[in-house]
Scaffold this motif. Structure first.
Motif, PDB file in Angstrom:
ATOM      1  N   ILE A   1       0.821  -1.223   0.000  1.00 54.42           N
ATOM      2  CA  ILE A   1       0.000   0.000   0.000  1.00 54.42           C
ATOM      3  C   ILE A   1       0.855   1.274   0.000  1.00 54.42           C
ATOM      4  N   ARG A  31     -10.364  -2.678   6.611  1.00 58.75           N
ATOM      5  CA  ARG A  31     -10.155  -1.257   6.908  1.00 58.75           C
ATOM      6  C   ARG A  31      -9.651  -0.516   5.671  1.00 58.75           C
ATOM      7  N   LEU A  32      -8.741  -1.150   4.914  1.00 61.16           N
ATOM      8  CA  LEU A  32      -8.230  -0.519   3.698  1.00 61.16           C
ATOM      9  C   LEU A  32      -9.352  -0.283   2.696  1.00 61.16           C
ATOM     10  N   ASP A  36      -9.859   3.643   3.144  1.00 54.13           N
ATOM     11  CA  ASP A  36      -9.005   4.180   2.086  1.00 54.13           C
ATOM     12  C   ASP A  36      -9.593   3.998   0.694  1.00 54.13           C
ATOM     13  N   ILE A  38      -9.892   1.440  -1.185  1.00 50.33           N
ATOM     14  CA  ILE A  38      -9.088   0.598  -2.068  1.00 50.33           C
ATOM     15  C   ILE A  38      -9.926  -0.611  -2.476  1.00 50.33           C
TER      16      ILE A  38
END
Length: 368
Positions: A1, A31-32, A36, A38
């Motif tokens: 990442i 969580r990513l 974020d 993603i």
């Protein structure tokens, strides 16, 4: 990442991890995705893992997507026969004949075993230090009994297994195989070693790729010394071992785990240690191997010490289970009793961290 990608492809990222570490990695991936933004493509053979992480699922067979759709809708109404077979295999439990515990000499007896590793001295005159990997462990395996040993990575499971196999010295306690003691410093005699065999986590790495299957399977014959079969008897024993695991004699099949099991069987041991032997298999192949192991145990009165971080597998194949943490056994008992009513907080933590397909689907339905 680090490069700020828009997409992460995670190919079996948690296959070799214990359940608590797996839960941490899965939380990070989610969580990513959530924070974020993603995109994530998760490739896995674990249906419970994918149900807890993925919004949409595609099921592949022989290079083709046979079924795809939103996670809950797909699992609640599987249409393709292959998808249905995967779902059934994920909760497969092989039929077992409960072992008749005779009360005689146990196949394996471990009494207060200690394994220490020396640590560097902090100064020239400081006392020697040691890391205790196995801390006064006691266990029994009776004839025909399957015993599970579970715990997170680094808890001492594999160290204990190496001590039982006489591959490492111990600093305390006693180990006997079928009544024959293992010398804590000099290891086991050939006679004692022939009573136990091991199936490793990576069967590919335990074979010489240049050797023929019959050579690989007959490797343990060296433990028999002058009593090792020769000529036609040797070929008959090899053929029988291959047939026991479902591989016809002379057929070169790329199923390394079955060959590893055949190699363990060929000298007719009392105990087989299976160290994460099915952790890398997809659910359908895993179900077949568990059926094979259960059948061999029942027919041949084989005993297994089944070391695994996969609690689903341990529940499916074992009669009793021991939970290990920081070198100590913190809980033990009949498998169903421990799983249904865990007493120790660490056992409860392991079970709570274990992915569960039905639980994951219910949670998704609740927030839909």
């Amino acid at each position: 990442i680090a490069a700020g990608p828009k997409l992460i492809i995670a190919d079996e990222p948690t296959t070799a991890l214990d359940v608590t570490t797996q839960a941490q990695v899965l939380r990070l991936l989610k969580r990513l995705v959530d924070e974020d933004q993603i995109g994530l493509v998760l490739i896995t053979h674990d249906l419970a893992v994918v149900a807890g992480v993925a919004d949409k699922i595609a099921i592949m067979r022989a290079g083709e997507v046979v079924e795809a759709g939103p996670t809950v809708e797909l699992f609640r109404d599987l249409k393709h026969p292959y998808s249905q077979a995967l779902f059934e295999a994920s909760s497969h439990q092989p039929p077992r004949i409960p072992p008749a515990v005779s009360g005689g000499t146990p196949v394996l007896a471990v009494d207060n075993v200690v394994r220490d590793y020396p640590l560097p001295r902090k100064s020239l005159f400081a006392p020697p230090l040691a890391f205790r990997a196995v801390d006064h462990v006691t266990l029994r395996v009776e004839r025909g009994e399957n015993v599970g040993l579970v715990g997170e990575s680094g808890c001492g499971k594999s160290t204990l297994a190496r001590a039982i196999m006489a591959l490492e010295p111990t600093q305390g306690g006693a180990i006997t195989i079928d009544g024959s003691a293992i010398d804590p410093r000099h290891g086991a005699s050939f006679e004692t070693r022939r009573k136990m065999q091991v199936v490793f986590q990576d069967p590919y790495g335990s074979f010489n790729p240049r050797q023929r299957v019959d050579t690989l399977v007959s490797e343990p014959f060296h433990l028999l010394k002058s009593a090792a079969p020769q000529g036609a008897e040797r070929e008959r024993r090899i053929a029988r071992a291959l047939e026991e695991v479902g591989l016809p004699a002379g057929e070169l099949v790329d199923v390394f785990l079955r060959i590893a099991i055949a190699r363990a069987l060929i000298i007719e041991p009392s105990l087989i240690i299976l160290d994460e032997a099915v952790s890398a298999l997809d659910v359908s192949i895993r179900a077949q191997i568990l059926d094979l192991l259960a059948d061999l145990s029942d027919r041949l009165q084989l005993s297994y010490l089944f070391i695994s971080h996969d609690l689903h597998v341990v529940r499916a194949i074992t009669d009793r289970v021991l939970v290990m943490r920081a070198g100590k056994i913190v809980e033990e008992g009949p498998t169903e009793d421990v799983f249904a009513n865990p007493k120790h907080a660490y056992t409860q933590e392991l079970l709570a961290a274990t992915p569960n397909l039905e639980r994951a689907l219910r949670e998704r339905e609740a927030i839909a």
